[in-house]
Structure formats: structure tokens, C-alpha cells
Design a protein around this motif. Structure first.
Motif, PDB file in Angstrom:
ATOM      1  N   GLN A  90      32.536  97.630  27.541  1.00  0.00           N
ATOM      2  CA  GLN A  90      32.578  97.814  26.087  1.00  0.00           C
ATOM      3  C   GLN A  90      33.843  97.269  25.439  1.00  0.00           C
ATOM      4  OE1 GLN A  90      31.529 102.068  26.248  1.00  0.00           O
ATOM      5  NE2 GLN A  90      29.718 101.508  25.074  1.00  0.00           N
ATOM      6  N   GLU A  91      34.890  97.062  26.248  1.00  0.00           N
ATOM      7  CA  GLU A  91      36.136  96.528  25.691  1.00  0.00           C
ATOM      8  C   GLU A  91      36.631  95.424  26.616  1.00  0.00           C
ATOM      9  OE1 GLU A  91      39.004  99.976  24.651  1.00  0.00           O
ATOM     10  OE2 GLU A  91      37.550 100.715  26.120  1.00  0.00           O
ATOM     11  N   PRO A  92      37.263  94.375  26.070  1.00  0.00           N
ATOM     12  CA  PRO A  92      37.753  93.283  26.926  1.00  0.00           C
ATOM     13  C   PRO A  92      39.068  93.667  27.598  1.00  0.00           C
ATOM     14  CG  PRO A  92      38.224  92.787  24.630  1.00  0.00           C
ATOM     15  CD  PRO A  92      37.557  94.136  24.649  1.00  0.00           C
ATOM     16  N   ARG A  93      38.968  94.411  28.686  1.00  0.00           N
ATOM     17  CA  ARG A  93      40.194  94.917  29.335  1.00  0.00           C
ATOM     18  C   ARG A  93      40.493  94.224  30.651  1.00  0.00           C
ATOM     19  NH1 ARG A  93      39.903 101.099  29.749  1.00  0.00           N
ATOM     20  NH2 ARG A  93      41.825 100.676  30.875  1.00  0.00           N
ATOM     21  N   GLY A  94      39.781  93.123  30.936  1.00  0.00           N
ATOM     22  CA  GLY A  94      40.125  92.350  32.127  1.00  0.00           C
ATOM     23  C   GLY A  94      39.067  92.423  33.212  1.00  0.00           C
ATOM     24  N   LEU A  95      39.215  91.510  34.186  1.00  0.00           N
ATOM     25  CA  LEU A  95      38.233  91.396  35.276  1.00  0.00           C
ATOM     26  C   LEU A  95      38.152  92.682  36.099  1.00  0.00           C
ATOM     27  CD1 LEU A  95      36.312  89.735  37.070  1.00  0.00           C
ATOM     28  CD2 LEU A  95      38.336  88.830  38.248  1.00  0.00           C
ATOM     29  N   GLY A  96      39.299  93.283  36.376  1.00  0.00           N
ATOM     30  CA  GLY A  96      39.300  94.509  37.174  1.00  0.00           C
ATOM     31  C   GLY A  96      38.511  95.613  36.487  1.00  0.00           C
ATOM     32  N   HIS A  97      38.686  95.726  35.202  1.00  0.00           N
ATOM     33  CA  HIS A  97      37.958  96.738  34.432  1.00  0.00           C
ATOM     34  C   HIS A  97      36.463  96.420  34.419  1.00  0.00           C
ATOM     35  CE1 HIS A  97      36.410  98.369  30.525  1.00  0.00           C
ATOM     36  NE2 HIS A  97      36.885  99.468  31.064  1.00  0.00           N
ATOM     37  N   ALA A  98      36.115  95.141  34.303  1.00  0.00           N
ATOM     38  CA  ALA A  98      34.691  94.744  34.318  1.00  0.00           C
ATOM     39  C   ALA A  98      34.028  95.181  35.623  1.00  0.00           C
ATOM     40  CB  ALA A  98      34.552  93.230  34.128  1.00  0.00           C
ATOM     41  N   ILE A  99      34.700  94.947  36.742  1.00  0.00           N
ATOM     42  CA  ILE A  99      34.122  95.321  38.039  1.00  0.00           C
ATOM     43  C   ILE A  99      33.980  96.842  38.132  1.00  0.00           C
ATOM     44  CG2 ILE A  99      34.454  95.219  40.558  1.00  0.00           C
ATOM     45  CD1 ILE A  99      33.842  92.474  39.078  1.00  0.00           C
ATOM     46  N   TRP A 100      34.977  97.546  37.641  1.00  0.00           N
ATOM     47  CA  TRP A 100      34.961  99.020  37.681  1.00  0.00           C
ATOM     48  C   TRP A 100      33.770  99.567  36.874  1.00  0.00           C
ATOM     49  CZ3 TRP A 100      36.160 102.721  33.757  1.00  0.00           C
ATOM     50  CH2 TRP A 100      36.344 104.025  34.241  1.00  0.00           C
ATOM     51  N   CYS A 101      33.365  98.848  35.826  1.00  0.00           N
ATOM     52  CA  CYS A 101      32.213  99.282  35.018  1.00  0.00           C
ATOM     53  C   CYS A 101      30.929  99.349  35.856  1.00  0.00           C
ATOM     54  CB  CYS A 101      32.001  98.346  33.824  1.00  0.00           C
ATOM     55  SG  CYS A 101      33.286  98.481  32.573  1.00  0.00           S
ATOM     56  N   ALA A 102      30.905  98.662  37.004  1.00  0.00           N
ATOM     57  CA  ALA A 102      29.701  98.637  37.856  1.00  0.00           C
ATOM     58  C   ALA A 102      29.759  99.688  38.962  1.00  0.00           C
ATOM     59  CB  ALA A 102      29.547  97.244  38.481  1.00  0.00           C
ATOM     60  N   ARG A 103      30.763 100.552  38.936  1.00  0.00           N
ATOM     61  CA  ARG A 103      31.023 101.442  40.088  1.00  0.00           C
ATOM     62  C   ARG A 103      29.844 102.344  40.451  1.00  0.00           C
ATOM     63  NH1 ARG A 103      32.921 103.080  35.538  1.00  0.00           N
ATOM     64  NH2 ARG A 103      32.940 105.253  34.871  1.00  0.00           N
ATOM     65  N   ASP A 104      29.153 102.886  39.449  1.00  0.00           N
ATOM     66  CA  ASP A 104      28.065 103.825  39.764  1.00  0.00           C
ATOM     67  C   ASP A 104      26.883 103.103  40.412  1.00  0.00           C
ATOM     68  OD1 ASP A 104      29.461 105.988  38.879  1.00  0.00           O
ATOM     69  OD2 ASP A 104      28.615 105.939  36.855  1.00  0.00           O
ATOM     70  N   ILE A 105      26.684 101.858  40.053  1.00  0.00           N
ATOM     71  CA  ILE A 105      25.550 101.102  40.609  1.00  0.00           C
ATOM     72  C   ILE A 105      25.912 100.558  41.996  1.00  0.00           C
ATOM     73  CG2 ILE A 105      23.937  99.207  40.172  1.00  0.00           C
ATOM     74  CD1 ILE A 105      24.931  99.730  37.145  1.00  0.00           C
ATOM     75  N   VAL A 106      27.158 100.179  42.169  1.00  0.00           N
ATOM     76  CA  VAL A 106      27.591  99.720  43.497  1.00  0.00           C
ATOM     77  C   VAL A 106      27.547 100.882  44.485  1.00  0.00           C
ATOM     78  CG1 VAL A 106      29.604  98.925  44.813  1.00  0.00           C
ATOM     79  CG2 VAL A 106      28.998  97.792  42.669  1.00  0.00           C
ATOM     80  N   GLY A 107      28.032 102.047  44.052  1.00  0.00           N
ATOM     81  CA  GLY A 107      28.030 103.220  44.939  1.00  0.00           C
ATOM     82  C   GLY A 107      28.977 103.044  46.110  1.00  0.00           C
ATOM     83  N   ASN A 108      28.681 103.741  47.197  1.00  0.00           N
ATOM     84  CA  ASN A 108      29.616 103.783  48.322  1.00  0.00           C
ATOM     85  C   ASN A 108      29.240 102.768  49.401  1.00  0.00           C
ATOM     86  OD1 ASN A 108      31.827 104.729  49.713  1.00  0.00           O
ATOM     87  ND2 ASN A 108      30.626 106.268  50.828  1.00  0.00           N
ATOM     88  N   GLU A 109      29.192 101.500  49.034  1.00  0.00           N
ATOM     89  CA  GLU A 109      28.885 100.468  50.035  1.00  0.00           C
ATOM     90  C   GLU A 109      29.641  99.192  49.687  1.00  0.00           C
ATOM     91  OE1 GLU A 109      24.809  98.510  49.538  1.00  0.00           O
ATOM     92  OE2 GLU A 109      24.451 100.457  48.647  1.00  0.00           O
ATOM     93  N   PRO A 110      29.890  98.333  50.700  1.00  0.00           N
ATOM     94  CA  PRO A 110      30.561  97.071  50.408  1.00  0.00           C
ATOM     95  C   PRO A 110      29.680  96.196  49.518  1.00  0.00           C
ATOM     96  CG  PRO A 110      29.782  97.108  52.682  1.00  0.00           C
ATOM     97  CD  PRO A 110      29.551  98.472  52.122  1.00  0.00           C
ATOM     98  N   PHE A 111      30.305  95.368  48.720  1.00  0.00           N
ATOM     99  CA  PHE A 111      29.555  94.580  47.731  1.00  0.00           C
ATOM    100  C   PHE A 111      30.231  93.232  47.525  1.00  0.00           C
ATOM    101  CE2 PHE A 111      32.406  95.034  43.999  1.00  0.00           C
ATOM    102  CZ  PHE A 111      33.271  96.018  44.493  1.00  0.00           C
ATOM    103  N   ALA A 112      29.488  92.328  46.902  1.00  0.00           N
ATOM    104  CA  ALA A 112      30.024  90.990  46.602  1.00  0.00           C
ATOM    105  C   ALA A 112      30.313  90.880  45.116  1.00  0.00           C
ATOM    106  CB  ALA A 112      29.020  89.920  47.019  1.00  0.00           C
ATOM    107  N   ILE A 113      31.184  89.943  44.772  1.00  0.00           N
ATOM    108  CA  ILE A 113      31.435  89.589  43.368  1.00  0.00           C
ATOM    109  C   ILE A 113      31.352  88.075  43.267  1.00  0.00           C
ATOM    110  CG2 ILE A 113      33.088  89.593  41.460  1.00  0.00           C
ATOM    111  CD1 ILE A 113      34.444  92.033  42.816  1.00  0.00           C
ATOM    112  N   ILE A 114      30.668  87.596  42.232  1.00  0.00           N
ATOM    113  CA  ILE A 114      30.607  86.154  41.953  1.00  0.00           C
ATOM    114  C   ILE A 114      31.026  85.928  40.505  1.00  0.00           C
ATOM    115  CG2 ILE A 114      29.069  84.163  41.684  1.00  0.00           C
ATOM    116  CD1 ILE A 114      27.415  85.103  43.974  1.00  0.00           C
TER     117      ILE A 114
END
Ligand code: G1P
Length: 287
Positions: A103-127
Motif C-alpha cells: 500500500q505504500e512505496p517503502r522499498g523492495l524489502g517491504h514489498a516482499i514482507w507484504c507476501a509473508r502470510d501467503i509464503v508461510g513457513n517454507e522456502p520461496f523464490a523471488i523474481i
């Protein structure tokens, strides 16, 4: 554990491509005949990814439409006896495509964190879709997954750039090298000119353990006043295995107009239908 999910941060405003990106998401700009985001999703599909998680923002609805079934279009083409083969790879089912908002442009790290509930507790990729990586034998993420199966932990793609370009990127402090794997001893985001620990940059492909999400939750702003993914990844070093993977293929920086033009030219030159004609035209054009 297999990598089943990939996160695509696509909330950026794309100001470098204005006015083209005023009403069209930069990820929808085409390289030859496919939007940039399609290359990224194809790379993930080839690597066996099942769930595509798009971190979007306002004005990015075209991406959601692109990966839906275009019922009217498909029906009309079918009625006319025309092929819909070109739409292959665009129809993600609702279970395969998930959209969350930054919802706010707070950087790439924040963007990835926005996906935390969907990623859940498993390793994941980023592109990162504006980095178009064309693999020589297989795609970049598939190459990285081959290495992940050997060493596990966290992996970043690593590419050499001229030293003067390092201030634009995340950069690796490299340790021991073993084939395509390089131990990562440190990571720094956008180092000042002349201070980079190497000229191995991060071209936007990552396989990360879910613990990075906990670090992102409290990550203070870094380079450019933004929450940087690189800073949270750096905190994993020493806690978990962390390697760079040398990519076998070509990189086009489609976040810049030059890289975008080069990608269009290179891929068009290789196109079976028009490549030869384009190349002979280009030779005459340059003379
Ligand atoms: C981001 C990352 C950086 C990476 C780069 C690749 O930077 O923060 O580590 O090297 O993408 O394009 P940005 O281009 O968003 O400033």
C-alpha cells in the motif's frame, strides 16, 4: 523442501518509462510480443513453481487481467476458427496466482514482507521482473534450484558487472568458490563508488528461507531511505547457508530504456519469423 512459491514484486511506479507507464504497468511493457511479467512467470513455471504471488499496487490491474482467462477473446477466436496458442502460459488458475497489495512505496524489502502470510513457513523464490534473464540451457531460477538441491539454505543469483556500476545494485562479499557456487560472506546494498566488496551484483533472483520475513518485519530503512531486502538477507549470513549462483545466460536490465531496447532487439533478432529480415535491415540501417 521443494520451492513451490515465487514472489513477484510489481508495485513500482516505473517512472523511468513515463509517459508509457502512466496508465500501463511497467511489467506489461512488451519485449517483442510478451509483457515483461510473462517472461518472469515463464521462468518460474519452468522451475516448477506452483504459486505465483504478485505484490501489486494501485493501477496494476492489467497484470491480474493478463493472467486470467480472457473469455470473450478466447470465445471470439474459437468462433472464427483461430488459434489461441499465443495465450499459453497466461491462464493461471485462481489457486496458482495470488495478488497482494503493497500500500505504500517503502522499498523492495517491504514489498516482499507484504507476501509473508501467503509464503508461510517454507522456502520461496523471488523474481524481479525488470531483470530479464535469458538462460543458455535453462532459465535462471531452474539453474538456481539445481544448486539449492545440493546446498539448501539461501541462494542469490550473482553476476559480474563493471566496478563503476556497483553503486546501483546489491553486491556480494564473496568467499570460497566451488563451480557455479560462491559462498556469500556479506551483502551490501548500493555501496558508494569504490567501496564495493566485489563486482558481483544481485540481478534479482533469490531463493530464501522463511526466516527472512521475521527479519523484514523489523528491518530499519537502508539505502535510499527504503526497507532493503539485501539488509535482511545479510543478517541471515552465519545463521544459515548462503551462496551466490553464477548464472549461465544473458541479462537485460529492462528497468532502463537502454536495456529494454537491447532486449527487444536481441530477442527480435532471434525470432524465427522476423529475425533474419530484422538483422539485414539493421545492417543497412547502421551503415
Ligand atoms: C533492487 C535490489 C538490488 C538489486 C537490483 C537488481 O534494486 O535492491 O539489490 O541488485 O534490484 O535490479 P532497485 O533496482 O530496485 O533499486
Amino acid at each position: 523442501m521443494t520451492i513451490r512459491k515465487a514472489v513477484f514484486p510489481v508495485a513500482g511506479l516505473g517512472t523511468r518509462f513515463l509517459p508509457a507507464t502512466k496508465a500501463v504497468p511497467k511489467e506489461m511493457l512488451p519485449v517483442v510480443d510478451r509483457p515483461l511479467i510473462q517472461y518472469a512467470v515463464d521462468e518460474a513455471l519452468e522451475a516448477g513453481i506452483e504459486t505465483m504471488i504478485f505484490v501489486t499496487g494501485r493501477g496494476k490491474g492489467a497484470i491480474e487481467d493478463h493472467f486470467d482467462i480472457a473469455f470473450e477473446l478466447e470465445r471470439t477466436q474459437a468462433d472464427r476458427g483461430k488459434s489461441v496458442a499465443a495465450l499459453e502460459g497466461t491462464r493461471l488458475t485462481p489457486g496458482n496466482a495470488v495478488f497482494v497489495r503493497q500500500q505504500e512505496p517503502r522499498g523492495l524489502g517491504h514489498a516482499i514482507w507484504c507476501a509473508r502470510d501467503i509464503v508461510g513457513n517454507e522456502p520461496f523464490a523471488i523474481i524481479l521482473p525488470d531483470e530479464l534473464l535469458v538462460g543458455r540451457h535453462k532459465g535462471c531460477l531452474a539453474q538456481m534450484i539445481d544448486q539449492y538441491e545440493k546446498v539448501g539454505g539461501n541462494l542469490v543469483c550473482a553476476l559480474e558487472v563493471p566496478a563503476e556500476e556497483t553503486p546501483s545494485y546489491g553486491v556480494i562479499d564473496p568467499g570460497a568458490q566451488d563451480g557455479v557456487l560462491t559462498e556469500v560472506k556479506g551483502l551490501v546494498e548500493k555501496p558508494a563508488l569504490g567501496t564495493a566488496p566485489s563486482n558481483l551484483m544481485l540481478p534479482g533472483r533469490y531463493i530464501l528461507q522463511p526466516e527472512v520475513m521475521d527479519l523484514l518485519a523489523t528491518q530499519e530503512a537502508g539505502a535510499g531511505g527504503e526497507v532493503q531486502l539485501t539488509d535482511s538477507m545479510a543478517k541471515l549470513i552465519g545463521q544459515q547457508p548462503f551462496h551466490g549462483v553464477t548464472f549461465d545466460g544473458e541479462r537485460f536490465d529492462c528497468g532502463s530504456k537502454l536495456g529494454f531496447a537491447q532486449a527487444n532487439f536481441a530477442l527480435a533478432c532471434r525470432d524465427a519469423a522476423m529475425g533474419d529480415e530484422l538483422k539485414s535491415w539493421a545492417r543497412g540501417f547502421l551503415d
